[in-house]
Motif scaffolding. Sequence first.
Motif, short mmCIF file in Angstrom:
data_model
loop_
_atom_site.label_atom_id
_atom_site.label_comp_id
_atom_site.label_asym_id
_atom_site.label_seq_id
_atom_site.Cartn_x
_atom_site.Cartn_y
_atom_site.Cartn_z
N SER A 145 -1.80 -5.54 -2.36
CA SER A 145 -2.63 -4.38 -2.08
C SER A 145 -3.35 -3.98 -3.36
CB SER A 145 -1.79 -3.22 -1.56
OG SER A 145 -1.13 -3.57 -0.36
N ALA A 192 -5.35 -0.57 -5.46
CA ALA A 192 -5.86 0.77 -5.65
C ALA A 192 -7.15 0.67 -6.43
CB ALA A 192 -4.85 1.64 -6.40
N GLY A 251 1.55 2.68 -3.22
CA GLY A 251 0.39 3.34 -3.77
C GLY A 251 0.32 4.80 -3.36
N LEU A 266 -7.04 3.18 -1.47
CA LEU A 266 -6.04 2.13 -1.26
C LEU A 266 -6.51 1.17 -0.17
CD1 LEU A 266 -2.85 4.40 -1.32
CD2 LEU A 266 -3.80 3.05 -3.21
N CYS A 317 -6.27 10.95 -2.22
CA CYS A 317 -5.75 9.59 -2.07
C CYS A 317 -6.13 9.12 -0.67
CB CYS A 317 -4.23 9.58 -2.25
SG CYS A 317 -3.46 7.99 -1.85
N ASP A 358 -6.20 6.33 2.09
CA ASP A 358 -5.64 5.09 2.64
C ASP A 358 -6.68 4.47 3.57
OD1 ASP A 358 -4.38 3.15 4.17
OD2 ASP A 358 -2.74 4.44 4.85
N LEU A 414 0.81 -1.21 0.00
CA LEU A 414 0.00 0.00 0.00
C LEU A 414 0.85 1.26 0.00
CD1 LEU A 414 -3.35 0.58 1.59
CD2 LEU A 414 -1.56 2.19 2.22
#
Length: 388
Positions: free
Chosen positions: A245, A247, A100, A230, A197, A199, A97
């Motif tokens: 992981s 996305a 990402g 993510l 973005c 997480d 991750l």
Amino acid sequence: MPKLPSHSLFDPIIERRHSNSIKWSKYADQDILPMWIADSDFAVPTAITDALHQRVDHAIFGYSHAPERLTQLIVDRMATRFNWQIEPEWIVYLPGLVCGINLCVRAFTDDQQGVVTPKPIYPPFMSSIKLAKRPLSTIPVTLQNQRWLPNLQHAELATNTKLMLLCNPLNPGGTVYNRQELTQTLAFAQQHDLLVCSDEIHSDLILDEHASHIPFASLNEQAAQRSVTLIAPSKTFNIAGLGASMAIIPNPELRRRFNKTKLGIVPDVNALAYTAAQAAYEHGEDWLNQQIGYLRENRALLTAEINAMPFLKLHPIEATYLAWIDASALPVPNPHTFFERAGVGMSPGADFGNKQFVRLNFACSRALLVEALNRMKTAITQLSAQPE
């Protein structure tokens, strides 16, 4: 300390000191309990080890692509757990991750465009911006009604900021954003024309019975089209070392830019990681539910004991297995060093942006947690007894 029920799945202490574990190798030759980096000490579901044994028995480990079954499991999981309808082509597989996060910074900003992040925050948020040499803005994370939240009203964005890094659930702090808070975050992103973005690696680890994880991108089409989400099974099922992981990128132009930045630099996910991820998502739900129960009990014990100690404060943890402990009242120059000398190795708050805190990983055997709390209590008692 209150006596809590025993759970045979999670009570055993598995020897990890000589297994190349980053977490346990740090203090391998010292009497210090490792309660720092975010992997758990729990054996994974047997379905994962069974699947890995079967894949290993095949005895060939060439280049691999994502199994169609895994992709469908992710699509179904987003729909059933989070009421988020996604398409298979939105999914981009990654070997971790953190890469990402770094890809988002590099794909969606240039040298003159900035990134805004909450602070204190998970260290790769800050390092991804620093490594890419992007202008940095921060949003202070403050205590709001006993919950740690970014204070959007006090954000000071650098000129030409283009990307916001979001952490939901929040690490550190363990806050699960509710719909109103996410809607406010979306409004902030729209006001400043920011991509987001998000997480969401801890989204399966919701400990508060009244909280529910809401993916940022699931709010509406406006949120979806400006976001990268993510996710990973790594924290949920303790398979971080295998590196699988994902996305999720609904916007095709953002997905193209993300993949272009990834090309030739970020390797594909390996065969065993795909195998473990598929087994986790297909067969790990019962194990996960039992783990949540165990973590809730560890959280209850930890919260009661920490808040009974002088100088320390632990606010409610809604998600994750990471306790953000306020040690600002502790009369020592460095709380992390103080507790490390007492035999408890936590993450230093300085790594996240506040040196007066420590972060404790309580995804461990109950017996190990009790021992850590006893060591902390003894150290504080001895400190209190010292003449001024």
